[in-house]
Motif scaffolding. Structure first.
Motif, PDB file in Angstrom:
ATOM      1  N   VAL A   1       0.858  -1.182   0.000  1.00 40.73           N
ATOM      2  CA  VAL A   1       0.000   0.000   0.000  1.00 40.73           C
ATOM      3  C   VAL A   1       0.897   1.235   0.000  1.00 40.73           C
ATOM      4  CG1 VAL A   1      -1.894   1.215   1.136  1.00 40.73           C
ATOM      5  CG2 VAL A   1      -1.714  -1.286   1.326  1.00 40.73           C
ATOM      6  N   ALA A   2       0.968   1.903  -1.141  1.00 48.47           N
ATOM      7  CA  ALA A   2       1.812   3.083  -1.286  1.00 48.47           C
ATOM      8  C   ALA A   2       1.022   4.315  -0.846  1.00 48.47           C
ATOM      9  CB  ALA A   2       2.275   3.223  -2.727  1.00 48.47           C
ATOM     10  N   VAL A   3       1.341   4.820   0.328  1.00 52.55           N
ATOM     11  CA  VAL A   3       0.661   5.999   0.877  1.00 52.55           C
ATOM     12  C   VAL A   3       1.470   7.225   0.464  1.00 52.55           C
ATOM     13  CG1 VAL A   3      -0.111   7.175   2.977  1.00 52.55           C
ATOM     14  CG2 VAL A   3      -0.256   4.667   2.816  1.00 52.55           C
ATOM     15  N   ASN A   4       0.957   7.988  -0.499  1.00 53.38           N
ATOM     16  CA  ASN A   4       1.622   9.190  -0.996  1.00 53.38           C
ATOM     17  C   ASN A   4       0.937  10.416  -0.413  1.00 53.38           C
ATOM     18  OD1 ASN A   4       3.232   7.517  -2.583  1.00 53.38           O
ATOM     19  ND2 ASN A   4       1.860   7.657  -4.342  1.00 53.38           N
ATOM     20  N   VAL A   5       1.692  11.234   0.310  1.00 63.26           N
ATOM     21  CA  VAL A   5       1.100  12.362   1.028  1.00 63.26           C
ATOM     22  C   VAL A   5       1.577  13.675   0.419  1.00 63.26           C
ATOM     23  CG1 VAL A   5       0.686  13.401   3.284  1.00 63.26           C
ATOM     24  CG2 VAL A   5       1.163  10.936   3.123  1.00 63.26           C
ATOM     25  N   PRO A   6       0.697  14.378  -0.319  1.00 61.92           N
ATOM     26  CA  PRO A   6       1.075  15.687  -0.853  1.00 61.92           C
ATOM     27  C   PRO A   6       1.345  16.676   0.278  1.00 61.92           C
ATOM     28  CG  PRO A   6      -0.940  14.859  -1.875  1.00 61.92           C
ATOM     29  CD  PRO A   6      -0.668  13.993  -0.694  1.00 61.92           C
ATOM     30  N   TYR A   7       2.166  17.652  -0.002  1.00 57.74           N
ATOM     31  CA  TYR A   7       2.484  18.664   1.012  1.00 57.74           C
ATOM     32  C   TYR A   7       1.238  19.411   1.467  1.00 57.74           C
ATOM     33  CZ  TYR A   7       4.845  22.605   3.261  1.00 57.74           C
ATOM     34  OH  TYR A   7       5.271  23.548   4.167  1.00 57.74           O
ATOM     35  N   SER A   8       0.319  19.660   0.540  1.00 58.45           N
ATOM     36  CA  SER A   8      -0.919  20.368   0.897  1.00 58.45           C
ATOM     37  C   SER A   8      -1.738  19.558   1.908  1.00 58.45           C
ATOM     38  CB  SER A   8      -1.761  20.638  -0.355  1.00 58.45           C
ATOM     39  OG  SER A   8      -2.095  19.407  -1.011  1.00 58.45           O
ATOM     40  N   GLU A   9      -1.722  18.232   1.779  1.00 54.75           N
ATOM     41  CA  GLU A   9      -2.467  17.399   2.719  1.00 54.75           C
ATOM     42  C   GLU A   9      -1.782  17.366   4.080  1.00 54.75           C
ATOM     43  OE1 GLU A   9      -4.916  13.182   2.746  1.00 54.75           O
ATOM     44  OE2 GLU A   9      -3.283  13.462   1.313  1.00 54.75           O
ATOM     45  N   THR A  10      -0.471  17.369   4.072  1.00 54.73           N
ATOM     46  CA  THR A  10       0.264  17.455   5.336  1.00 54.73           C
ATOM     47  C   THR A  10      -0.136  18.713   6.092  1.00 54.73           C
ATOM     48  OG1 THR A  10       2.153  16.271   4.380  1.00 54.73           O
ATOM     49  CG2 THR A  10       2.546  17.526   6.387  1.00 54.73           C
ATOM     50  N   LEU A  11      -0.173  19.850   5.382  1.00 58.28           N
ATOM     51  CA  LEU A  11      -0.551  21.111   6.023  1.00 58.28           C
ATOM     52  C   LEU A  11      -1.998  21.087   6.509  1.00 58.28           C
ATOM     53  CD1 LEU A  11       1.135  23.755   3.679  1.00 58.28           C
ATOM     54  CD2 LEU A  11       1.966  22.876   5.874  1.00 58.28           C
ATOM     55  N   ALA A  12      -2.877  20.438   5.748  1.00 59.32           N
ATOM     56  CA  ALA A  12      -4.293  20.394   6.118  1.00 59.32           C
ATOM     57  C   ALA A  12      -4.509  19.631   7.421  1.00 59.32           C
ATOM     58  CB  ALA A  12      -5.104  19.752   4.992  1.00 59.32           C
ATOM     59  N   HIS A  13      -3.652  18.674   7.723  1.00 59.81           N
ATOM     60  CA  HIS A  13      -3.799  17.862   8.936  1.00 59.81           C
ATOM     61  C   HIS A  13      -2.861  18.313  10.055  1.00 59.81           C
ATOM     62  CE1 HIS A  13      -6.388  14.481   7.451  1.00 59.81           C
ATOM     63  NE2 HIS A  13      -6.020  14.995   6.294  1.00 59.81           N
ATOM     64  N   ARG A  14      -2.116  19.382   9.821  1.00 61.15           N
ATOM     65  CA  ARG A  14      -1.080  19.787  10.778  1.00 61.15           C
ATOM     66  C   ARG A  14      -1.652  20.069  12.164  1.00 61.15           C
ATOM     67  NH1 ARG A  14       1.883  24.393  12.611  1.00 61.15           N
ATOM     68  NH2 ARG A  14       4.135  23.976  12.686  1.00 61.15           N
ATOM     69  N   ASP A  15      -2.706  20.861  12.235  1.00 60.94           N
ATOM     70  CA  ASP A  15      -3.274  21.215  13.544  1.00 60.94           C
ATOM     71  C   ASP A  15      -3.792  19.986  14.281  1.00 60.94           C
ATOM     72  OD1 ASP A  15      -2.674  23.848  13.078  1.00 60.94           O
ATOM     73  OD2 ASP A  15      -4.716  24.441  12.524  1.00 60.94           O
ATOM     74  N   GLN A  16      -4.395  19.051  13.545  1.00 56.51           N
ATOM     75  CA  GLN A  16      -4.895  17.829  14.172  1.00 56.51           C
ATOM     76  C   GLN A  16      -3.747  17.018  14.760  1.00 56.51           C
ATOM     77  OE1 GLN A  16      -8.417  16.131  14.386  1.00 56.51           O
ATOM     78  NE2 GLN A  16      -6.923  15.704  15.994  1.00 56.51           N
ATOM     79  N   VAL A  17      -2.666  16.890  14.014  1.00 59.07           N
ATOM     80  CA  VAL A  17      -1.526  16.112  14.499  1.00 59.07           C
ATOM     81  C   VAL A  17      -0.886  16.784  15.708  1.00 59.07           C
ATOM     82  CG1 VAL A  17       0.735  15.177  13.893  1.00 59.07           C
ATOM     83  CG2 VAL A  17      -1.121  15.115  12.220  1.00 59.07           C
ATOM     84  N   ILE A  18      -0.750  18.105  15.671  1.00 59.56           N
ATOM     85  CA  ILE A  18      -0.175  18.823  16.807  1.00 59.56           C
ATOM     86  C   ILE A  18      -1.029  18.625  18.054  1.00 59.56           C
ATOM     87  CG2 ILE A  18       0.258  21.142  17.737  1.00 59.56           C
ATOM     88  CD1 ILE A  18       1.201  21.948  14.933  1.00 59.56           C
ATOM     89  N   SER A  19      -2.344  18.642  17.876  1.00 57.65           N
ATOM     90  CA  SER A  19      -3.244  18.430  19.012  1.00 57.65           C
ATOM     91  C   SER A  19      -3.075  17.023  19.577  1.00 57.65           C
ATOM     92  CB  SER A  19      -4.690  18.650  18.567  1.00 57.65           C
ATOM     93  OG  SER A  19      -5.594  18.349  19.612  1.00 57.65           O
ATOM     94  N   LEU A  20      -2.921  16.026  18.718  1.00 58.22           N
ATOM     95  CA  LEU A  20      -2.813  14.644  19.173  1.00 58.22           C
ATOM     96  C   LEU A  20      -1.494  14.364  19.890  1.00 58.22           C
ATOM     97  CD1 LEU A  20      -4.325  12.818  16.071  1.00 58.22           C
ATOM     98  CD2 LEU A  20      -5.340  12.920  18.358  1.00 58.22           C
ATOM     99  N   ILE A  21      -0.397  14.981  19.460  1.00 61.06           N
ATOM    100  CA  ILE A  21       0.887  14.669  20.087  1.00 61.06           C
ATOM    101  C   ILE A  21       1.102  15.424  21.391  1.00 61.06           C
ATOM    102  CG2 ILE A  21       1.923  14.146  17.856  1.00 61.06           C
ATOM    103  CD1 ILE A  21       3.468  16.767  18.025  1.00 61.06           C
ATOM    104  N   HIS A  22       0.293  16.453  21.661  1.00 55.83           N
ATOM    105  CA  HIS A  22       0.455  17.222  22.898  1.00 55.83           C
ATOM    106  C   HIS A  22       0.470  16.282  24.103  1.00 55.83           C
ATOM    107  CE1 HIS A  22       0.122  20.752  25.465  1.00 55.83           C
ATOM    108  NE2 HIS A  22      -0.751  20.069  26.192  1.00 55.83           N
ATOM    109  N   PRO A  23       1.400  16.472  25.061  1.00 58.96           N
ATOM    110  CA  PRO A  23       2.239  17.643  25.307  1.00 58.96           C
ATOM    111  C   PRO A  23       3.593  17.645  24.590  1.00 58.96           C
ATOM    112  CG  PRO A  23       2.438  16.136  27.127  1.00 58.96           C
ATOM    113  CD  PRO A  23       1.444  15.521  26.192  1.00 58.96           C
ATOM    114  N   HIS A  24       3.863  16.678  23.733  1.00 58.40           N
ATOM    115  CA  HIS A  24       5.091  16.711  22.941  1.00 58.40           C
ATOM    116  C   HIS A  24       4.970  17.835  21.906  1.00 58.40           C
ATOM    117  CE1 HIS A  24       6.412  12.855  24.630  1.00 58.40           C
ATOM    118  NE2 HIS A  24       5.140  12.525  24.588  1.00 58.40           N
ATOM    119  N   ASN A  25       6.040  18.596  21.739  1.00 58.62           N
ATOM    120  CA  ASN A  25       5.886  19.813  20.938  1.00 58.62           C
ATOM    121  C   ASN A  25       7.158  20.253  20.210  1.00 58.62           C
ATOM    122  OD1 ASN A  25       7.323  20.532  23.204  1.00 58.62           O
ATOM    123  ND2 ASN A  25       6.200  22.426  23.599  1.00 58.62           N
ATOM    124  N   THR A  26       7.955  19.285  19.734  1.00 59.49           N
ATOM    125  CA  THR A  26       9.139  19.652  18.966  1.00 59.49           C
ATOM    126  C   THR A  26       8.960  19.283  17.494  1.00 59.49           C
ATOM    127  OG1 THR A  26      10.297  17.531  19.217  1.00 59.49           O
ATOM    128  CG2 THR A  26      10.556  19.142  21.001  1.00 59.49           C
TER     129      THR A  26
END
Length: 552
Positions: A347-372
């Motif tokens: 399964v080749a998961v190809n992630v465009p940069y625009s999609e990375t940015l679209a999910h950025r806030d969600q990922v940051i929220s999930l990893i909290h309190p890790h923040n580097t």
């Protein structure tokens, strides 16, 4: 896998729609609530969601005992209790044991703690003993499941949750260093704070990660680690035993396509650790079960610009140029050769940069309190891998066959994490040996194993469970970890011998030799590569950003 949210507060609590969605994403099969009144005016509110992977029926949570009214929110897998393998639903078995222990000791919580101490497997839990009005909570010895802790503005209040409610700095992870308890019978709430109880009792001060004693012995004579060494066969047996618990009897995933035969997927870079797992999974699963190999590649604007420059401005397939994609396809070809009859789906998961940015806030929220920045780059790879949405082709390793859009139905993911720490796979292990010989190597291995519970497994759990998936770590099975601790360093990675004797490098040599025995000569020679560089999530915008830089 389940979601947990428990509050001790002056009145029954509700949670925000966003947090409830995150909790439900972790357990999409059921959402349940329970409340218990404790010391006036305090109440306990329990919310649990369920991803049903154990037993022959959906077990609703929070689990409640019909006579004692005790409550259990259980997130994880109890593979063994008291050394015996658990059959059926593990949460139900644990609640019965906790209630039985509570009834047998009216004056002491020790019997309850002893039940929890005998559980082996990845888990986080919150348990309420009604008879004592005591709340117990914690994470397993290696911290493989997430549990967050928050004391808000109301004095004495407490919140425990699989996912933080906000990026508030007061949220922190429950340490995996023991079992915690809270007396809920006092009118001031938990003003005194939780009490920690050690995982181990008695003369176990020298146990590492509360699992076993580390073998610090040094070789008296020079020895050579080869395919005939006992540790190679022992490692294969340990891995097979670990995998049996994790891949057999997995229920068929709910799917519109009832003919789907895929129940297990691997986070697949094509590296040594994950490919050995794939090879051994082939030995265990029925021939009609296919296995998804999820391989992630990102559009990294900085790297894409360099590739296009080198190509003279011509279009570049930058996904296929990703290091992990190249390694993944190469290892797939080797797997297909040595595992005839098994359907491995790449399964080749190809992630465009625009999609990375679209999910950025969600990922940051999930990893909290890790923040580097390093936290974020690793989390991106795991987050999109767990989603399992990509392209596959009938020929798998043949790029000329038609590509098909695909989303893996597997709700059990396997990860090769832990092999580097146990078997000396990091560059610093070779450096330690070159400086100080076996004493330096032993010290470095001991340090890594002792830090397993401090790894960011809670962070990783939050980003992957968001897609209703459960990640399982075969190398981190307690029995396997205990065996690896007890095995002398030179029987895992004999850095005093070169490649010319065994044909593979010293780092993780015991695992490399196992790969050779399993018919995978190419895989046995694969180099270690960090996930953020293999998938190209590192330094997406600037090459000068350090991994320790805080997320802006």
């Amino acid at each position: 896998m389940c979601g947990i949210h428990v509050t001790l507060s002056p009145a029954p609590q509700t949670i925000s729609p966003d947090l409830e969605l995150c909790i439900c994403n972790r357990g999409p099969d059921f959402l349940g609530r329970q409340t218990r009144s404790v010391a006036d005016p305090w109440s306990l509110t329990f919310i649990s969601t369920v991803l049903a992977l154990r037993g022959d029926h959906l077990t609703k949570q929070p689990l409640t005992h019909p006579t004692s009214e005790s409550v259990l929110c259980w997130n994880g897998e109890a593979w063994r209790i008291g050394g015996r393998q658990v059959e059926g639903n593990d949460g139900e078995a644990i609640l019965d044991l906790l209630v039985e222990a509570s009834a047998s000791t009216a004056s002491s919580p020790d019997a309850i703690l002893d039940v929890l101490r005998t559980i082996e497997g990845p888990f986080a839990f919150v348990s309420y003993d009604q008879s004592r009005q005591t709340l117990f909570f914690g994470r397993d010895r290696l911290g493989r499941r997430s549990l967050m802790f928050h004391q808000g503005s109301t004095p004495g209040a407490l919140t425990l949750s699989s996912v933080a409610q906000s990026c508030d700095s007061s949220w922190r992870e429950v340490e995996a260093d023991g079992i915690y308890s809270v007396d809920c019978s006092q009118p001031q709430g938990i003003a005194g704070g939780p009490v920690r109880h050690d995982w181990l009792t008695g003369s176990c001060a020298d146990f590492v990660s509360s699992i076993g004693r580390f073998n610090t012995s040094l070789p008296s004579t020079k020895s050579v680690l080869t395919s005939s060494s006992s540790s190679v066969g022992a490692l294969e047996e340990q891995l097979l035993n670990s995998l049996r618990l994790r891949v057999l009897n997995v229920p068929r995933p709910p799917s519109l396509d009832i003919s789907s035969s895929t129940r297990v997927a691997l986070l697949f870079s094509g590296g040594l650790d994950c490919t050995v797992l794939a090879r051994l999974v082939h030995e265990l699963l029925d021939k009609d079960q296919s296995v998804d190999l999820i391989n992630v590649a990102f559009e990294n604007p900085r790297v894409v610009a360099q590739l296009e420059k080198e190509a003279g401005g011509k279009p570049v397939n930058f996904y296929e140029a990703c290091p992990d994609r190249i390694t993944g396809r190469r290892s797939l070809a080797e797997l297909e050769m040595v595992c005839p009859g098994r359907a491995f789906r790449f399964v080749a998961v190809n992630v465009p940069y625009s999609e990375t940015l679209a999910h950025r806030d969600q990922v940051i929220s999930l990893i909290h309190p890790h923040n580097t920045e390093m936290d974020l780059s690793i989390a991106y790879a795991l987050y999109f891998a767990a989603r399992g949405q990509g392209i596959t082709s009938a020929g798998n390793s043949d790029l000329n066959t038609p590509e098909l859009q695909y989303r893996s139905p597997a709700r059990v993911l396997l990860s090769g994490l832990g092999a580097d720490e146990l078997f000396g796979g990091y560059g610093r292990h070779a450096v330690a040996f070159s400086r100080l010989g076996y004493p330096g190597l032993v010290d470095e291995l001991l340090l890594d194993v002792s830090r397993l519970s401090k790894r960011n497994l809670g962070r990783d759990d939050r980003v992957m469970a968001h897609w209703g998936k459960e990640v399982r770590f075969p190398y981190l099975d307690e029995c396997l970890v205990r065996w690896a601790m007890e095995t002398p360093a030179w029987e895992k990675c004999d850095f005093d011998n070169g490649e010319d004797i065994s044909g593979v490098e010293a780092g993780k040599r015991v695992l490399r030799l196992l790969a050779l025995d399993l018919g995978m000569g190419g895989v046995a020679k694969e180099k270690k590569r960090a996930i953020q560089f293999g998938t190209r999530t590192a330094k997406m915008e600037s090459g000068r950003v350090k991994g320790t830089t805080l997320i802006s």
